[in-house]
Design an enzyme around this catalytic site. Structure first.
Site, PDB file in Angstrom:
ATOM      1  N   ARG A 100      40.173  49.320  29.052  1.00  0.00           N
ATOM      2  CA  ARG A 100      40.464  48.755  27.738  1.00  0.00           C
ATOM      3  C   ARG A 100      41.504  49.514  26.914  1.00  0.00           C
ATOM      4  O   ARG A 100      41.843  49.078  25.825  1.00  0.00           O
ATOM      5  CB  ARG A 100      39.202  48.569  26.879  1.00  0.00           C
ATOM      6  CG  ARG A 100      38.201  47.640  27.488  1.00  0.00           C
ATOM      7  CD  ARG A 100      37.220  47.108  26.491  1.00  0.00           C
ATOM      8  NE  ARG A 100      36.442  48.131  25.820  1.00  0.00           N
ATOM      9  CZ  ARG A 100      35.537  47.869  24.898  1.00  0.00           C
ATOM     10  NH1 ARG A 100      35.293  46.636  24.533  1.00  0.00           N
ATOM     11  NH2 ARG A 100      34.858  48.847  24.330  1.00  0.00           N
ATOM     12  N   ASP A 101      42.006  50.637  27.388  1.00  0.00           N
ATOM     13  CA  ASP A 101      43.044  51.359  26.644  1.00  0.00           C
ATOM     14  C   ASP A 101      44.004  52.062  27.594  1.00  0.00           C
ATOM     15  O   ASP A 101      44.407  53.203  27.370  1.00  0.00           O
ATOM     16  CB  ASP A 101      42.419  52.346  25.665  1.00  0.00           C
ATOM     17  CG  ASP A 101      43.421  52.851  24.630  1.00  0.00           C
ATOM     18  OD1 ASP A 101      44.412  52.140  24.344  1.00  0.00           O
ATOM     19  OD2 ASP A 101      43.219  53.952  24.097  1.00  0.00           O
ATOM     20  N   LEU A 102      44.377  51.364  28.659  1.00  0.00           N
ATOM     21  CA  LEU A 102      45.315  51.945  29.618  1.00  0.00           C
ATOM     22  C   LEU A 102      46.705  51.991  28.988  1.00  0.00           C
ATOM     23  O   LEU A 102      47.177  51.002  28.429  1.00  0.00           O
ATOM     24  CB  LEU A 102      45.349  51.113  30.903  1.00  0.00           C
ATOM     25  CG  LEU A 102      46.209  51.683  32.021  1.00  0.00           C
ATOM     26  CD1 LEU A 102      45.612  52.991  32.538  1.00  0.00           C
ATOM     27  CD2 LEU A 102      46.355  50.688  33.147  1.00  0.00           C
TER      28      LEU A 102
END
Length: 172
Positions: A79-81
């Site tokens: 979710r936060d690559l």
């Protein structure tokens, strides 16, 4: 504290050469801790700013893709690559880090409410923006954005403020 401990436990369950290894997660005198492997190297963000050679960058993207495939097989979405969440060792091995916003697809712990935007706007998939939901495809969108950045030497969307940036993602 719950989110911090969840991050450590989530990462600890993911055993893959391209995912930062977590050895232990817990509380010591009411202080949460995560014991993890030490990585000597740099972030992918730093390497991209310096001008990463294409062949080297493509190899790193393949390693990141492998890490995501493993995580997704375990039912975990990052979710936060983004480039700042990928460490590259001095030997050229990519390590996906910062699983603080990750979630199991079956998780309903209530730590993150549905409809809340989670992630870094420049790498967020349209469904994360419009629905507040991230699926494995959302991580692949972020990976595609990173690949674009590697090849074009800039992000695909570079609007000034966050609202313009988010709106450009769902309208183009």
């Amino acid at each position: 504290v719950q989110r911090f401990l969840r991050e450590g436990k989530t990462c600890a369950t993911l055993r893959h050469p391209n995912i930062l290894q977590v050895y232990e997660v817990g509380l010591e005198q009411d202080q949460p801790f995560i014991a993890m492997e030490y990585i000597k190297g740099s972030t992918l963000a730093t390497l991209l700013k310096r001008g990463l050679p294409l062949a080297e960058g493509l190899e790193l993207m393949a390693q990141i893709s492998s890490a995501l495939e493993h995580a997704h097989e375990q039912g975990v979405v990052h979710r936060d690559l983004k480039p700042a969440n990928v460490l590259v060792t001095t030997e050229g091995q990519a390590k996906v880090v910062d699983w603080g916003l990750a979630r199991h697809l079956q998780d309903d712990s209530g730590l993150t409410k549905t409809g809340i935007l989670i992630g870094t706007p420049a790498y967020m998939a349209p469904e994360q923006i419009t629905e507040g939901k991230a699926q494995p495809a959302s991580d692949l969108y972020a990976l595609g954005t990173m690949l674009f950045e590697l090849v074009a030497r800039s992000r695909p969307f570079t609007q000034g403020d966050v609202h313009e940036l988010l709106s450009s993602r769902v309208s183009k």
